[in-house]
Write a protein that holds these residues in place. Structure first.
Motif, PDB file in Angstrom:
ATOM      1  N   CYS A 148      -3.935   4.733   0.860  1.00 26.38           N
ATOM      2  CA  CYS A 148      -3.916   3.378   1.423  1.00 26.38           C
ATOM      3  C   CYS A 148      -3.306   3.342   2.828  1.00 26.38           C
ATOM      4  O   CYS A 148      -3.783   2.623   3.684  1.00 26.38           O
ATOM      5  N   CYS A 153      -0.390   3.023  -2.969  1.00 25.50           N
ATOM      6  CA  CYS A 153      -1.035   3.935  -3.931  1.00 25.50           C
ATOM      7  C   CYS A 153      -0.141   5.093  -4.397  1.00 25.50           C
ATOM      8  O   CYS A 153      -0.449   5.749  -5.380  1.00 25.50           O
ATOM      9  N   TRP A 154       0.923   5.401  -3.696  1.00 26.46           N
ATOM     10  CA  TRP A 154       1.815   6.535  -3.986  1.00 26.46           C
ATOM     11  C   TRP A 154       1.106   7.879  -3.845  1.00 26.46           C
ATOM     12  O   TRP A 154       1.575   8.892  -4.336  1.00 26.46           O
ATOM     13  N   CYS A 190       0.762   9.633  -1.228  1.00 21.35           N
ATOM     14  CA  CYS A 190       1.238  10.448  -0.101  1.00 21.35           C
ATOM     15  C   CYS A 190       2.643  11.012  -0.302  1.00 21.35           C
ATOM     16  O   CYS A 190       3.209  11.575   0.630  1.00 21.35           O
ATOM     17  N   CYS A 198       3.674   7.566   4.199  1.00 25.07           N
ATOM     18  CA  CYS A 198       3.004   6.554   5.033  1.00 25.07           C
ATOM     19  C   CYS A 198       3.955   5.455   5.478  1.00 25.07           C
ATOM     20  O   CYS A 198       3.803   4.906   6.559  1.00 25.07           O
TER      21      CYS A 198
HETATM   22  S1  FES Z   1       1.434   4.884  -0.676  1.00 28.09           S
HETATM   23 FE1  FES Z   1      -0.705   4.932  -0.295  1.00 28.09          FE
HETATM   24  S2  FES Z   1      -0.827   6.381   1.321  1.00 28.09           S
HETATM   25 FE2  FES Z   1       1.282   6.178   1.036  1.00 28.09          FE
END
Ligand code: FES
Ligand SMILES: Cc1cc2nc3c(=O)[nH]c(=O)nc-3n(C[C@H](O)[C@H](O)[C@H](O)COP(=O)(O)OP(=O)(O)OC[C@H]3O[C@@H](n4cnc5c(N)ncnc54)[C@H](O)[C@@H]3O)c2cc1C
Length: 265
Positions: free
Chosen positions: A223, A228-229, A231, A247
């Motif tokens: 995202c 989304c976690w 990364c 991010c």
């Molecule tokens: S939480 Fe989605 S890219 Fe970092």
């Protein structure tokens, strides 16, 4: 974070596998800082689904530039866009490099390898505008992999180039070139972006020489803004290791914060 679904490509340059796009997006340009990035929706079709992250390479009042290397389907599709096409982008995202008046009159290094040079042009401009003296170390596999050489030279930056095959500049890795040059001068800070192996080596000798250093990390980003976690990496914060969203809290971290073992293949 701004969503600009109509960021028009107003200029495009290319060198072999590398592309430089100028995107008209005044609202994102106004807020952008060196080291931040944008997420680009690559296609109107469901595949590739995920937006792709790109560093902000430079900016003026109304536009931002991105510099990228084709490394898969998404970047291949992107490379085929033409002037007047519009892109759906989100940005500016993340926390960038800390650039401030504390570096006035100081010597600093910006070291990048391959596509990792992308955020360092904006950074070098900003450092110069704060009165720092910037030495740019730019490495690639071969001469064709350092296409921004002239751009840095024309801006008057003190440029040190390396190629792995010796086709231009120092023969070898940019990290080795920087290490050799650090026998002659000691910068106040090193800023770096590029392949993990390169950054790991730089972190090691920067720590040995007690030179503060900041690195821009890469991670798969679903995202780009903390939802989304996808990364997460383990990062050292106040002496404790934690899972951190690159991010949001990065992509730039100091050498003490990064757990380099995370990057061992
Ligand atoms: S939480 Fe989605 S890219 Fe970092
Ligand atoms: C904060 C950040 C800034 C970046 N800035 C630049 C830049 O300025 N210029 C540039 O050339 N590249 C940059 N990248 C890398 C760029 O995002 C990837 O090369 C691109 O997403 C690859 O997409 P693809 O579909 O062409 O490749 P794919 O075929 O999907 O994959 C090729 C490689 O790219 C990686 N990748 C794929 N999707 C993503 C994703 N969503 N996020 C991160 N990596 C991914 C894969 O792990 C693989 O190693 C940046 C990455 C990050 C995280």
């Amino acid at each position: 974070m701004i969503k600009d679904s109509q960021a028009q490509i107003i200029d495009k340059k290319s060198w072999n596998n590398y592309y430089l796009f100028k995107l008209e997006s005044p609202r994102i340009a106004t807020q952008a800082h060196p080291g931040q990035f944008i997420m680009i929706r690559i296609s109107d079709h469901p595949y590739p689904l995920l937006r792709r992250p790109f560093s902000i390479h430079s900016k003026d009042e109304k536009s931002i530039d991105i510099f990228f290397q084709v490394s898969g389907l998404g970047t291949d599709i992107l490379s085929q866009k033409i002037v007047h096409d519009t892109l759906d982008i989100l940005g500016p995202l993340g926390k960038g490099f800390q650039v401030g008046a504390n570096l006035k009159g100081k010597e600093v290094v910006a070291a990048g390898g391959g596509r990792g040079i992308a955020p360092l042009y904006f950074l070098a401009q900003e450092l110069s505008s704060h009165g720092a003296s910037v030495k740019v170390f730019y490495g690639g596999k071969s001469l064709k992999d350092i296409p921004l050489k002239e751009k840095f030279e024309s801006e008057g930056f003190d440029l040190y180039c390396s190629t792995d095959d010796g086709s231009f500049g120092f023969k070898g890795f940019i990290s080795d070139y920087l290490k050799a040059e650090l026998e002659k001068f000691t910068p106040s800070r090193i800023f770096s972006c590029g392949p993990e192996e390169m950054m790991k080596k730089i972190a090691k000798f920067a720590t040995e020489k007690d030179i503060p250093a900041d690195f821009s990390l890469e991670s798969i980003m679903g995202c780009g803004f903390g939802v989304c976690w996808g990364c997460v990496k383990r990062i050292r914060k106040n002496g404790e290791e934690e899972w951190v969203k690159i991010c949001e809290e990065g992509p730039v971290f100091s050498s003490e914060e990064i757990i380099w073992a995370e990057y061992e293949k």
